[in-house]
Design a protein around this motif. Structure first.
Motif, mmCIF file in Angstrom:
data_model
loop_
_atom_site.group_PDB
_atom_site.id
_atom_site.type_symbol
_atom_site.label_atom_id
_atom_site.label_comp_id
_atom_site.label_asym_id
_atom_site.label_seq_id
_atom_site.Cartn_x
_atom_site.Cartn_y
_atom_site.Cartn_z
ATOM 1 N N ALA A 21 0.814 -1.222 0.000
ATOM 2 C CA ALA A 21 0.000 0.000 0.000
ATOM 3 C C ALA A 21 0.848 1.273 0.000
ATOM 4 N N LYS A 22 0.589 2.135 -0.987
ATOM 5 C CA LYS A 22 1.261 3.436 -1.047
ATOM 6 C C LYS A 22 1.077 4.204 0.269
ATOM 7 N N ASN A 23 -0.171 4.286 0.725
ATOM 8 C CA ASN A 23 -0.436 5.133 1.891
ATOM 9 C C ASN A 23 0.013 4.504 3.209
ATOM 10 N N ALA A 24 0.496 3.257 3.138
ATOM 11 C CA ALA A 24 1.105 2.660 4.327
ATOM 12 C C ALA A 24 2.624 2.844 4.282
ATOM 13 N N VAL A 25 3.207 2.655 3.089
ATOM 14 C CA VAL A 25 4.683 2.668 3.053
ATOM 15 C C VAL A 25 5.249 4.084 3.268
ATOM 16 N N LEU A 26 4.536 5.113 2.826
ATOM 17 C CA LEU A 26 5.084 6.476 2.964
ATOM 18 C C LEU A 26 5.312 6.842 4.438
ATOM 19 N N PRO A 27 4.326 6.625 5.332
ATOM 20 C CA PRO A 27 4.617 6.906 6.748
ATOM 21 C C PRO A 27 5.693 5.997 7.341
ATOM 22 N N LEU A 28 5.778 4.743 6.881
ATOM 23 C CA LEU A 28 6.854 3.866 7.403
ATOM 24 C C LEU A 28 8.219 4.452 7.045
ATOM 25 N N MET A 29 8.310 4.979 5.828
ATOM 26 C CA MET A 29 9.585 5.562 5.390
ATOM 27 C C MET A 29 9.927 6.769 6.266
ATOM 28 N N ALA A 30 8.912 7.580 6.573
ATOM 29 C CA ALA A 30 9.153 8.749 7.427
ATOM 30 C C ALA A 30 9.575 8.304 8.827
ATOM 31 N N ALA A 31 9.019 7.153 9.271
ATOM 32 C CA ALA A 31 9.353 6.653 10.611
ATOM 33 C C ALA A 31 10.831 6.309 10.730
ATOM 34 N N CYS A 32 11.476 5.961 9.608
ATOM 35 C CA CYS A 32 12.892 5.576 9.647
ATOM 36 C C CYS A 32 13.782 6.737 10.079
ATOM 37 N N ILE A 33 13.255 7.967 10.005
ATOM 38 C CA ILE A 33 14.021 9.135 10.468
ATOM 39 C C ILE A 33 14.292 9.023 11.976
ATOM 40 N N LEU A 34 13.434 8.253 12.679
ATOM 41 C CA LEU A 34 13.508 8.225 14.145
ATOM 42 C C LEU A 34 14.597 7.308 14.697
ATOM 43 N N THR A 35 15.213 6.482 13.817
ATOM 44 C CA THR A 35 16.234 5.557 14.344
ATOM 45 C C THR A 35 17.557 5.742 13.627
ATOM 46 N N GLU A 36 18.625 5.353 14.307
ATOM 47 C CA GLU A 36 19.906 5.205 13.616
ATOM 48 C C GLU A 36 20.021 3.733 13.236
ATOM 49 N N GLY A 37 20.736 3.422 12.175
ATOM 50 C CA GLY A 37 20.862 2.031 11.726
ATOM 51 C C GLY A 37 19.942 1.756 10.558
ATOM 52 N N LYS A 38 20.054 0.522 10.045
ATOM 53 C CA LYS A 38 19.368 0.191 8.793
ATOM 54 C C LYS A 38 18.025 -0.505 9.032
ATOM 55 N N ASN A 39 16.965 0.059 8.456
ATOM 56 C CA ASN A 39 15.633 -0.545 8.493
ATOM 57 C C ASN A 39 15.350 -1.182 7.140
ATOM 58 N N THR A 40 14.710 -2.346 7.150
ATOM 59 C CA THR A 40 14.364 -2.981 5.868
ATOM 60 C C THR A 40 12.857 -3.186 5.787
ATOM 61 N N ILE A 41 12.282 -2.686 4.692
ATOM 62 C CA ILE A 41 10.839 -2.791 4.475
ATOM 63 C C ILE A 41 10.631 -3.597 3.197
ATOM 64 N N THR A 42 9.743 -4.599 3.249
ATOM 65 C CA THR A 42 9.490 -5.412 2.050
ATOM 66 C C THR A 42 8.063 -5.187 1.531
#
Ligand code: EPU
Length: 418
Positions: A21-42
């Motif tokens: 879902a477009k409208n789900a992945v966009l906020p997940l991507m923004a959430a990655c700003i909150l952590t250091e290190g690598k996040n992986t989304i499939t």
């Protein structure tokens, strides 16, 4: 620029797999700003909007890789807190970085999104929420500036149910000091997907999916090894309507029946045969389409993002349908294009009165926004003769290879240069 050409009146049949879902992945991507290190989304759809968010994160200093539906985002070296006009003007959802940037840097500068084809779309509720959490907010030169040494929890009563507003405030409060309570929160499944993602990062969030969400701030979040984005319920819904329109028989795979109740209910009322099958939905259209009335509402009501596609179906239904749009009262630009294909639609305030006609006739049409483009493609599938849909960049913002997927179901559809 490209346009789509469709030769209509062909029955669709077969199986199609829905993308993330477009409208789900966009906020997940923004959430990655909150952590250091690598996040992986499939299960990430390859869409223009996802590419725009990648660009924005890269401008902020993140390292991003996007390949084979897998996105990895490392925000360790983030060093900028400004989202420039050029990106925000192409994608309003860029405003989702406002909360996480403020949480991470104690400040942010985000271009204020302007008007848009589907309506006015202010962000006053996002700003009200951030100011309740202690951010100082200034608007200058078309930008919102936020400053907060440390965000602190608070009670946020939204005046309207807002999807990205709720997401922005969840993103702002997970690292804030103390408890935040969001009242009149949006209940959309994409909000729950974001909460689940953040909970896996170590956030403390209760009540996502209801209209009261409680967040206890934590000190730190840790990156996620792998998270699968939920399926796109609007893409799935678009295929369901395509099947009914073409007397088809389609198995829509990888979609969540339970998130699509309002639409499925209306399609059954309109005469479609719908069954759950192997984690997907089988839908058959028997040729008779009954007119139904519907009103767009926040989830679990009928989604505004399906209004245009359902209007196409009602254009060829038997009888009169009244469609009322309560989320974006002016979201009717597709009505004029559908009329050019022979539909009988009158707009009265925030309602459309659609008198079904026996068939639509192919015509050159122009997309005005993402869901309007999908409604025109559907009209082309149902119509007699050739339909052209130009300004395809709207469609490519939110549908992953829609034309290819329809072709695999038996549609005659292809792209040409404008
Ligand atoms: N609103 C305000 N003030 C605010 C925020 C919203 O008055 O601060 C109003 C809006 O003007 C609208 C209503 O509240 O009347 C709901 O808007 P909402 O904020 O929920 O919309 P959004 O978050 O900007 C998301 C989707 C849209 C979808 C709407 C409604 C994303 C990235 N976008 O937008 O998706 O139509 O929710 O469900 O999640 C699309 O995908 O085609 C699309 C437009």
């Amino acid at each position: 620029m490209e346009k789509i050409i469709i030769e209509g009146s062909r029955r669709l049949e077969g199986e199609v797999t829905v993308s993330g879902a477009k409208n789900a992945v966009l906020p997940l991507m923004a959430a990655c700003i909150l952590t250091e290190g690598k996040n992986t989304i499939t299960n990430v759809p390859d869409l223009a909007d996802v590419r725009t968010m990648v660009k924005l994160l890269e401008i902020l200093g993140a390292e991003v890789e996007f390949e084979n539906s897998t996105l990895s985002i490392d925000s360790t070296n983030l060093d900028t807190w400004e989202a420039p006009y050029d990106l925000v003007k192409t994608m309003r959802a860029s405003v989702l970085v406002l909360g996480p940037l403020t949480a991470r840097f104690g400040r942010s500068r985000v271009s204020l999104p302007g008007g848009c084809a589907i309506g006015e779309r202010p962000i006053d509720q996002h700003l009200k929420g951030l100011s309740i959490l202690g951010a100082k907010i200034e608007i200058e030169e078309g930008y919102v500036d936020t400053i907060a040494k440390k965000l602190r929890g608070g009670v946020i009563p939204f005046d309207v149910s807002t999807v990205t507003g709720t997401e922005n405030l969840i993103l702002s409060s997970v690292l804030a000091e103390g408890e935040t309570v969001i009242l009149n929160a949006a209940c959309e499944p994409e909000v729950t997907d974001l909460a689940n993602f953040l909970i896996e990062m170590g956030a403390d969030i209760q009540g996502a999916g209801t209209d009261i969400i409680t967040i206890q701030g934590v000190k730190k979040l840790t990156p996620i090894k792998e998270y699968e984005v939920m399926p796109d319920r609007i893409e799935a819904g678009t295929f369901l309507i395509a099947s009914v329109l073409t007397k088809g028989n389609i198995l829509v795979k990888n979609c969540r029946f339970e998130n699509m109740g309002a639409l499925i209910g209306k399609l059954i009322e309109a005469g479609a045969e719908v069954t759950r099958e192997n984690g997907g939905i089988r839908i058959k259209g028997n040729g008779e389409i009954k007119s139904v009335d519907f009103t767009t509402l926040p989830y679990p009501g009928f989604p505004t993002d399906m209004q245009a596609q359902m209007m196409t179906l009602m254009s060829v239904a038997d009888g009169l349908s009244i469609i009322t749009e309560t989320i974006f009262p002016q979201r009717f630009l597709h009505a004029g294009e559908l009329r050019r294909m022979g539909a009988d639609i009158k707009l009265v305030g925030n309602s459309a009165v659609v008198r079904g006609v026996p068939s639509l006739s192919g015509a050159p049409t122009m997309a005005s926004d993402l869901r309007a483009s999908a409604s025109l493609v559907l009209a082309g599938l149902a119509g007699n003769g050739k339909t052209q849909v130009s300004r395809l960049y709207h469609l490519d913002r939110g549908y992953e290879r829609l034309d290819r997927k329809l072709e695999n179901l038996g549609a005659r559809i292809w792209r040409e240069k404008e």
